[in-house]
Write a protein that holds these residues in place. Structure first.
Motif, PDB file in Angstrom:
ATOM      1  N   MET A   1      17.381  10.375   4.393  1.00  0.00           N
ATOM      2  CA  MET A   1      16.294   9.398   4.292  1.00  0.00           C
ATOM      3  C   MET A   1      16.779   8.134   3.585  1.00  0.00           C
ATOM      4  N   CYS A   2      16.379   7.012   4.158  1.00  0.00           N
ATOM      5  CA  CYS A   2      16.841   5.730   3.627  1.00  0.00           C
ATOM      6  C   CYS A   2      15.731   4.960   2.918  1.00  0.00           C
ATOM      7  N   ASP A   3      14.626   5.612   2.652  1.00  0.00           N
ATOM      8  CA  ASP A   3      13.562   4.943   1.920  1.00  0.00           C
ATOM      9  C   ASP A   3      14.017   4.678   0.476  1.00  0.00           C
ATOM     10  N   VAL A   4      13.261   3.848  -0.235  1.00  0.00           N
ATOM     11  CA  VAL A   4      13.659   3.468  -1.601  1.00  0.00           C
ATOM     12  C   VAL A   4      12.539   3.777  -2.608  1.00  0.00           C
ATOM     13  N   ASN A   5      12.939   3.886  -3.843  1.00  0.00           N
ATOM     14  CA  ASN A   5      11.972   4.030  -4.927  1.00  0.00           C
ATOM     15  C   ASN A   5      11.783   2.663  -5.578  1.00  0.00           C
ATOM     16  N   VAL A   6      10.528   2.278  -5.759  1.00  0.00           N
ATOM     17  CA  VAL A   6      10.234   0.934  -6.249  1.00  0.00           C
ATOM     18  C   VAL A   6       9.770   0.972  -7.710  1.00  0.00           C
ATOM     19  N   PHE A   7      10.412   0.147  -8.509  1.00  0.00           N
ATOM     20  CA  PHE A   7      10.103   0.018  -9.933  1.00  0.00           C
ATOM     21  C   PHE A   7       9.637  -1.400 -10.199  1.00  0.00           C
ATOM     22  N   VAL A   8       8.831  -1.558 -11.251  1.00  0.00           N
ATOM     23  CA  VAL A   8       8.415  -2.894 -11.636  1.00  0.00           C
ATOM     24  C   VAL A   8       8.660  -3.078 -13.135  1.00  0.00           C
ATOM     25  N   VAL A   9       9.096  -4.270 -13.511  1.00  0.00           N
ATOM     26  CA  VAL A   9       9.254  -4.617 -14.925  1.00  0.00           C
ATOM     27  C   VAL A   9       8.127  -5.558 -15.296  1.00  0.00           C
ATOM     28  N   LYS A  10       7.385  -5.176 -16.316  1.00  0.00           N
ATOM     29  CA  LYS A  10       6.298  -6.021 -16.810  1.00  0.00           C
ATOM     30  C   LYS A  10       6.394  -6.068 -18.321  1.00  0.00           C
ATOM     31  N   ASN A  11       6.468  -7.254 -18.864  1.00  0.00           N
ATOM     32  CA  ASN A  11       6.637  -7.423 -20.308  1.00  0.00           C
ATOM     33  C   ASN A  11       7.813  -6.601 -20.847  1.00  0.00           C
ATOM     34  N   GLY A  12       8.891  -6.575 -20.089  1.00  0.00           N
ATOM     35  CA  GLY A  12      10.109  -5.901 -20.553  1.00  0.00           C
ATOM     36  C   GLY A  12      10.116  -4.394 -20.378  1.00  0.00           C
ATOM     37  N   VAL A  13       9.018  -3.836 -19.881  1.00  0.00           N
ATOM     38  CA  VAL A  13       8.950  -2.381 -19.705  1.00  0.00           C
ATOM     39  C   VAL A  13       9.026  -2.055 -18.211  1.00  0.00           C
ATOM     40  N   GLU A  14       9.930  -1.114 -17.873  1.00  0.00           N
ATOM     41  CA  GLU A  14      10.133  -0.751 -16.471  1.00  0.00           C
ATOM     42  C   GLU A  14       9.392   0.539 -16.142  1.00  0.00           C
ATOM     43  N   GLU A  15       8.670   0.536 -15.029  1.00  0.00           N
ATOM     44  CA  GLU A  15       8.030   1.786 -14.612  1.00  0.00           C
ATOM     45  C   GLU A  15       8.132   1.964 -13.109  1.00  0.00           C
ATOM     46  N   LYS A  16       8.131   3.235 -12.698  1.00  0.00           N
ATOM     47  CA  LYS A  16       8.182   3.533 -11.270  1.00  0.00           C
ATOM     48  C   LYS A  16       6.803   3.319 -10.675  1.00  0.00           C
ATOM     49  N   VAL A  17       6.742   2.581  -9.575  1.00  0.00           N
ATOM     50  CA  VAL A  17       5.464   2.269  -8.938  1.00  0.00           C
ATOM     51  C   VAL A  17       5.189   3.203  -7.762  1.00  0.00           C
ATOM     52  N   LEU A  18       6.201   3.389  -6.913  1.00  0.00           N
ATOM     53  CA  LEU A  18       5.998   4.203  -5.713  1.00  0.00           C
ATOM     54  C   LEU A  18       7.350   4.697  -5.210  1.00  0.00           C
ATOM     55  N   GLU A  19       7.394   5.986  -4.841  1.00  0.00           N
ATOM     56  CA  GLU A  19       8.626   6.572  -4.302  1.00  0.00           C
ATOM     57  C   GLU A  19       8.597   6.549  -2.781  1.00  0.00           C
ATOM     58  N   ASN A  20       9.776   6.689  -2.184  1.00  0.00           N
ATOM     59  CA  ASN A  20       9.916   6.849  -0.728  1.00  0.00           C
ATOM     60  C   ASN A  20       9.275   5.707   0.054  1.00  0.00           C
ATOM     61  N   VAL A  21       9.476   4.489  -0.439  1.00  0.00           N
ATOM     62  CA  VAL A  21       8.901   3.316   0.213  1.00  0.00           C
ATOM     63  C   VAL A  21       9.689   2.963   1.477  1.00  0.00           C
ATOM     64  N   ASP A  22       8.963   2.745   2.521  1.00  0.00           N
ATOM     65  CA  ASP A  22       9.505   2.570   3.853  1.00  0.00           C
ATOM     66  C   ASP A  22       9.275   1.155   4.372  1.00  0.00           C
ATOM     67  N   LEU A  23       8.192   0.521   3.868  1.00  0.00           N
ATOM     68  CA  LEU A  23       7.790  -0.799   4.349  1.00  0.00           C
ATOM     69  C   LEU A  23       7.274  -1.638   3.176  1.00  0.00           C
ATOM     70  N   ILE A  24       7.743  -2.869   3.097  1.00  0.00           N
ATOM     71  CA  ILE A  24       7.272  -3.816   2.089  1.00  0.00           C
ATOM     72  C   ILE A  24       6.978  -5.113   2.801  1.00  0.00           C
ATOM     73  N   GLU A  25       5.803  -5.698   2.543  1.00  0.00           N
ATOM     74  CA  GLU A  25       5.490  -6.962   3.211  1.00  0.00           C
ATOM     75  C   GLU A  25       4.666  -7.851   2.290  1.00  0.00           C
ATOM     76  N   GLU A  26       4.854  -9.133   2.486  1.00  0.00           N
ATOM     77  CA  GLU A  26       4.064 -10.106   1.743  1.00  0.00           C
ATOM     78  C   GLU A  26       2.653 -10.131   2.318  1.00  0.00           C
ATOM     79  N   VAL A  27       1.661 -10.084   1.438  1.00  0.00           N
ATOM     80  CA  VAL A  27       0.252 -10.188   1.838  1.00  0.00           C
ATOM     81  C   VAL A  27      -0.368 -11.284   0.973  1.00  0.00           C
TER      82      VAL A  27
END
Lengths: 62, 62
Positions: A1-27
């Protein structure tokens, strides 16, 4: 599987947002993530790192 | 292989920038792409689409 795990940094703190992400798009209200199970998250953030070997994508919140 | 092909849209025209991209990171002058052969490109752009099934990542130039 080539999906990715997505993390976000907010105020210097990193957290996992969603695993096995397959599609990302601007909305109109940010960046929408969809994973292989159909789960979704929307972030107000920009991508700052994609590491394929680590299956990892990092966003910076704004 | 789970690397991606990177495209950029500039003035409404889409073009392929680099294939087999393995690493993307924010650098002071933009976004740096590195592929599995060690080739590099730097863009002034933001990611607007990632489609894992199509091995495709699209950036909008600014």
């Amino acid at each position: 599987m080539c999906d990715v795990n997505v993390f976000v940094v907010k105020n210097g703190v990193e957290e996992k947002v969603l695993e096995n992400v397959d599609l990302i798009e601007e909305v109109p209200d940010g960046i929408r993530l969809v994973n292989i199970f159909g789960e979704e998250r929307t972030l107000k953030a920009k991508m700052v790192l994609y590491n394929n070997s680590e299956k990892r994508m990092l966003f910076q919140s704004f």
